[in-house]
Design an enzyme around this catalytic site. Structure first.
Site, PDB file in Angstrom:
ATOM      1  N   LYS A  29       0.838  -1.200   0.000  1.00  0.00           N
ATOM      2  CA  LYS A  29       0.000   0.000   0.000  1.00  0.00           C
ATOM      3  C   LYS A  29       0.874   1.251   0.000  1.00  0.00           C
ATOM      4  CE  LYS A  29      -3.948  -2.193   2.150  1.00  0.00           C
ATOM      5  NZ  LYS A  29      -4.537  -2.694   3.384  1.00  0.00           N
ATOM      6  N   GLN A  72      -5.149  -1.384   9.608  1.00  0.00           N
ATOM      7  CA  GLN A  72      -5.083  -2.735   9.035  1.00  0.00           C
ATOM      8  C   GLN A  72      -5.737  -3.753   9.967  1.00  0.00           C
ATOM      9  OE1 GLN A  72      -3.586  -3.475   5.900  1.00  0.00           O
ATOM     10  NE2 GLN A  72      -4.528  -5.468   6.271  1.00  0.00           N
ATOM     11  N   ASP A 106     -11.373   2.889   4.067  1.00  0.00           N
ATOM     12  CA  ASP A 106     -11.763   1.476   3.998  1.00  0.00           C
ATOM     13  C   ASP A 106     -13.290   1.344   3.955  1.00  0.00           C
ATOM     14  OD1 ASP A 106     -10.250  -0.717   3.684  1.00  0.00           O
ATOM     15  OD2 ASP A 106      -9.887  -1.111   5.816  1.00  0.00           O
TER      16      ASP A 106
END
Ligand code: NDP
Length: 297
Positions: free
Chosen positions: A59, A103, A126
């Site tokens: 990422k 995460q 997200d």
């Protein structure tokens, strides 16, 4: 249409589509930079999960390649919930940060729902914050989770922009994948059925689908005779199995070789849905930067 023509089903080339989306995100980032805003993505990793470390590294690399700023926060597994909440609040208030991704999975002593709820919804790239989940339910614009967004984009690459009236069956009803996928296809005017572990006669249900999305996390569960001839099959599942040579490999939720004899187009695993995820994250970061710039104006 980004598919490779074959005698059997076309293989949907997720990598090529992802590269195009990343280029689109980079162009949008350049435009924003010209107006003085460099989109910034902060990724927070708690603990040393090896798969998560790889995701976070990728990422960061892709963010920089797209001309954006990348901020990595690697915290030890013993980090307390309060310490993580304090970092999230700090990032919420940081004007250089437009997107925040924590995460998952988090260590068991941290309540992931509390962390997600603490995110500024406009920085929630997200798409997991309850406000963004609610926006999908209402069919309002917001930050959409990356994997579900990728499923709709891949279906459109095969079938064109207008998916109206198509029958979609989604296997799986998780908050992260199944539910948002089903809602996004419904918002695209499809007729959607969401199946789960208690669904009766799943093969017959799947045979009705013009678009079949498999997101159950059950290796090769969907057989060739579950698929309507000419259907588009999007395989979200990622299952690690031991190969004949003793080395592990990834397979999806769909028995690929059987399915490709029947389907019109199918995503491979790996190389289908997966690569789209980071590309969508970059697009979401650009969208967040625009929203936040508008909020300040
Ligand atoms: P979850 O385990 O949270 O959810 C699985 C869902 O599948 C549940 O709703 C469950 O039903 C349903 N299910 C399980 N077994 C069956 C069955 N035999 N028949 C019908 N339905 C079944 O998984 P996730 O949604 O988080 O992930 C699904 C898969 O997608 C996993 O393989 C995961 O690794 C992969 N994934 C891939 C991503 C990518 O980028 N490609 C990103 C995220 C996930 P019930 O609700 O009744 O328990």
């Amino acid at each position: 249409m980004q598919i490779e023509a074959r005698t059997q089903a076309a293989i949907i080339d997720g990598k090529a589509i992802a590269a195009r989306v990343r280029a689109q995100a980079a162009a949008a980032a350049r435009e924003l930079a010209a107006s003085g805003v460099i989109p910034g993505l902060a990724v927070v990793l708690v603990g040393e999960d090896p798969a998560s470390q790889i995701y976070v590294r990728n990422k960061g690399r892709r963010t920089i390649e797209a001309g954006m700023r990348s901020f990595e926060h690697k915290l030890p597994a013993r980090t307390s919930q309060d310490e993580l909440l304090a970092l999230v609040r700090q990032l919420n208030g940081d004007p250089a940060v437009h997107g925040i991704l924590v995460q998952m999975p988090l260590p068991k002593h941290i309540d992931a729902d509390r962390i997600v709820a603490a995110l500024d919804p406009d920085k929630d790239v997200d798409g997991l914050h309850p406000l963004n989940a609610g926006r999908i339910v209402l069919g309002k614009p917001g930050l959409v989770p990356c994997t579900p967004q990728g499923c709709v984009i891949l279906a459109r690459h095969v079938l064109g922009e207008d998916l109206s009236g198509l029958d979609v069956v989604v296997i799986g009803r998780s908050i992260l994948v199944g539910k948002p996928v089903a809602l996004l296809f419904q918002n695209a005017n499809c007729t959607v059925t969401m199946a789960h572990s208690r669904t009766r006669n799943l093969p017959a249900l799947c045979r009705r689908a013009d678009i079949l999305v498999a997101a159950a996390g059950r290796r090769e569960m969907v057989r060739g005779d579950w698929i309507k001839p000419g259907a588009t099959v999007i395989d979200v599942g990622i299952n690690r199995i031991a190969g004949a040579d003793g080395r592990s490999r990834l397979v999806g939720d769909v028995a690929f070789e059987e399915a490709r004899q029947v389907a019109r187009a199918i995503t491979p695993v790996p190389g289908g849905v997966g690569p789209r995820t980071i590309a969508c994250l970059l697009l979401n970061t650009v969208q967040a930067a625009r929203t936040i710039a508008g909020r300040r104006a």
